[in-house]
Motif scaffolding. Structure first.
Motif, PDB file in Angstrom:
ATOM      1  N   SER A 138       3.804 -11.127  -8.617  1.00 32.59           N
ATOM      2  CA  SER A 138       2.765 -11.694  -7.758  1.00 32.59           C
ATOM      3  C   SER A 138       2.322 -10.726  -6.659  1.00 32.59           C
ATOM      4  N   VAL A 139       3.145  -9.732  -6.355  1.00 33.07           N
ATOM      5  CA  VAL A 139       2.837  -8.787  -5.277  1.00 33.07           C
ATOM      6  C   VAL A 139       1.765  -7.796  -5.732  1.00 33.07           C
ATOM      7  N   GLY A 140       0.718  -7.660  -4.912  1.00 31.34           N
ATOM      8  CA  GLY A 140      -0.330  -6.695  -5.224  1.00 31.34           C
ATOM      9  C   GLY A 140       0.131  -5.277  -4.907  1.00 31.34           C
ATOM     10  N   ILE A 141      -0.403  -4.310  -5.642  1.00 35.18           N
ATOM     11  CA  ILE A 141      -0.043  -2.908  -5.421  1.00 35.18           C
ATOM     12  C   ILE A 141      -1.322  -2.082  -5.276  1.00 35.18           C
TER      13      ILE A 141
ATOM     14  N   VAL B  25       0.880  -1.162   0.000  1.00 38.62           N
ATOM     15  CA  VAL B  25       0.000   0.000   0.000  1.00 38.62           C
ATOM     16  C   VAL B  25       0.920   1.215   0.000  1.00 38.62           C
ATOM     17  N   VAL B  26       0.891   1.976  -1.080  1.00 39.08           N
ATOM     18  CA  VAL B  26       1.908   3.012  -1.270  1.00 39.08           C
ATOM     19  C   VAL B  26       1.293   4.370  -1.609  1.00 39.08           C
ATOM     20  N   ASP B  27       2.116   5.397  -1.441  1.00 39.84           N
ATOM     21  CA  ASP B  27       1.751   6.731  -1.896  1.00 39.84           C
ATOM     22  C   ASP B  27       1.888   6.784  -3.418  1.00 39.84           C
ATOM     23  N   SER B  28       1.167   7.684  -4.036  1.00 41.57           N
ATOM     24  CA  SER B  28       1.186   7.769  -5.494  1.00 41.57           C
ATOM     25  C   SER B  28       2.580   8.060  -6.051  1.00 41.57           C
ATOM     26  N   LYS B  29       3.465   8.701  -5.252  1.00 44.60           N
ATOM     27  CA  LYS B  29       4.815   8.991  -5.725  1.00 44.60           C
ATOM     28  C   LYS B  29       5.624   7.718  -5.953  1.00 44.60           C
ATOM     29  N   HIS B  30       5.222   6.623  -5.268  1.00 43.95           N
ATOM     30  CA  HIS B  30       5.920   5.344  -5.417  1.00 43.95           C
ATOM     31  C   HIS B  30       5.296   4.449  -6.482  1.00 43.95           C
ATOM     32  N   LYS B  31       4.148   4.845  -7.005  1.00 45.08           N
ATOM     33  CA  LYS B  31       3.359   3.979  -7.884  1.00 45.08           C
ATOM     34  C   LYS B  31       4.163   3.438  -9.062  1.00 45.08           C
ATOM     35  N   SER B  32       4.926   4.298  -9.715  1.00 45.68           N
ATOM     36  CA  SER B  32       5.654   3.869 -10.903  1.00 45.68           C
ATOM     37  C   SER B  32       6.960   3.149 -10.583  1.00 45.68           C
ATOM     38  N   LYS B  33       7.375   3.176  -9.321  1.00 51.71           N
ATOM     39  CA  LYS B  33       8.658   2.597  -8.948  1.00 51.71           C
ATOM     40  C   LYS B  33       8.556   1.194  -8.358  1.00 51.71           C
ATOM     41  N   VAL B  34       7.509   0.960  -7.552  1.00 51.34           N
ATOM     42  CA  VAL B  34       7.467  -0.281  -6.768  1.00 51.34           C
ATOM     43  C   VAL B  34       7.436  -1.532  -7.632  1.00 51.34           C
ATOM     44  N   ALA B  35       6.828  -1.442  -8.800  1.00 49.82           N
ATOM     45  CA  ALA B  35       6.752  -2.622  -9.674  1.00 49.82           C
ATOM     46  C   ALA B  35       8.140  -3.130 -10.058  1.00 49.82           C
TER      47      ALA B  35
END
Length: 293
Positions: free
Chosen positions: A164-167, A148-158
């Motif tokens: 398999s990890v949900g975002i 569960v992340v902030d939108s600033k991390h959205k493009s990075k966490v993948a």
């Protein structure tokens, strides 16, 4: 300076929802931290002298939600969405701050249908440097992991985690948006690591159901010896057993009616902290009275 631009003030707002501050507010009616925030907001003409504690907590939470989304805000949002939205407090539990294979998960969500999800939160203030290691640790005990992340991390966490990890993203509209659904992954399960999550009564009962011979073990060596036996069991078999045990915790989880009398801003505190019932009742009794300065 406007209150939402003052870092020290926003940090103080985060402290309002700490276990210590909530306890002291229940005991004394307020705290130095609460009074500081109240005085700042009074000077900004945002609150008046007759404000009660219930409204004070909600007002401060609204400030955090809009200007400093701390981990507490994320947890409060997720608990309301999962336990009071998708599911029910009668069929689910929220286990906070769980040590898993050397890492510490922000929470594990479990429902009585033998489904468990590990939640890892990354706020806008958090680094992603340990994320890969954390996810690998969680997969040693559970097959389902969600970030569960902030939108600033959205493009990075993948780029940091397996597919398999949900975002999920906590949006600017204060809702949780599912960017990617989680998928079960069993490749890293480890029986010994799963054993470490069990309570004494749970692993002894489970040992009996698995027909493991533990009667000859002395009480001094029993835990280690049982752990050795469990470590030799199939990880898939142990995972099924672990989910069954956690589901039993749901069945035994009787929440007092206290949660029905607290504002939405304090729901995470109810699930996260070990605050005594008498202290909650004291706080509830003060909710509609003017804050003590």
């Amino acid at each position: 300076m406007a209150y939402y631009e003052d870092t020290a003030f926003l940090k103080a707002c985060s402290s309002v929802f700490s276990s210590r501050n909530i306890n002291e507010t229940a005991w004394y009616g307020s705290t130095e931290n609460n009074n500081y925030i109240f005085n700042v907001l009074s000077r900004q003409y945002i609150v008046d002298k007759k404000m009660g504690l219930r409204d004070f907590f909600d007002c401060v939470y609204c400030i955090l939600l809009n200007h400093r989304r701390s981990e507490y805000v994320y947890k409060n949002t997720m608990i309301k969405k999962k336990i009071y939205g998708t599911y029910s407090p009668k069929t689910t539990i929220w286990i906070p701050e769980v040590k898993i294979a050397g890492a510490r998960a922000d929470a594990i969500f479990v429902n009585k249908n033998k489904k468990a999800v590990v939640y890892e939160i990354k706020t806008e203030l958090d680094s992603l440097s340990r994320l890969r290691d954390q996810v690998q640790a969680y997969y040693r005990c559970f097959s389902n992991v969600v970030l569960v992340v902030d939108s600033k991390h959205k493009s990075k966490v993948a780029d940091y985690v397996p597919e398999s990890v949900g975002i999920n993203v906590l949006t600017k509209n204060k809702t949780v948006s599912v960017v990617r659904e989680s998928k079960d992954f069993f490749g890293l399960l480890d029986s010994a690591s799963m054993f470490d999550l069990l309570k004494k009564k749970e692993y002894e009962s489970l040992a009996c159901s698995l027909e493991l011979d533990i009667l000859s073990f002395s009480k001094f060596e029993r835990c280690k010896r049982i752990r050795d036996l469990f470590s030799k069991e199939s990880p898939i078999k142990m995972h099924t057993a672990l989910l069954s045990v956690l589901s039993d915790r749901v069945e035994n989880n009787v929440k007092p009616s206290i949660v029905d009398f607290i504002p939405d801003s304090l729901i995470a505190a109810f699930y996260e902290y070990k605050i005594r019932k008498c202290d909650w009742l004291s706080l509830i009794d003060r909710f509609d009275k003017p804050i003590i300065i």
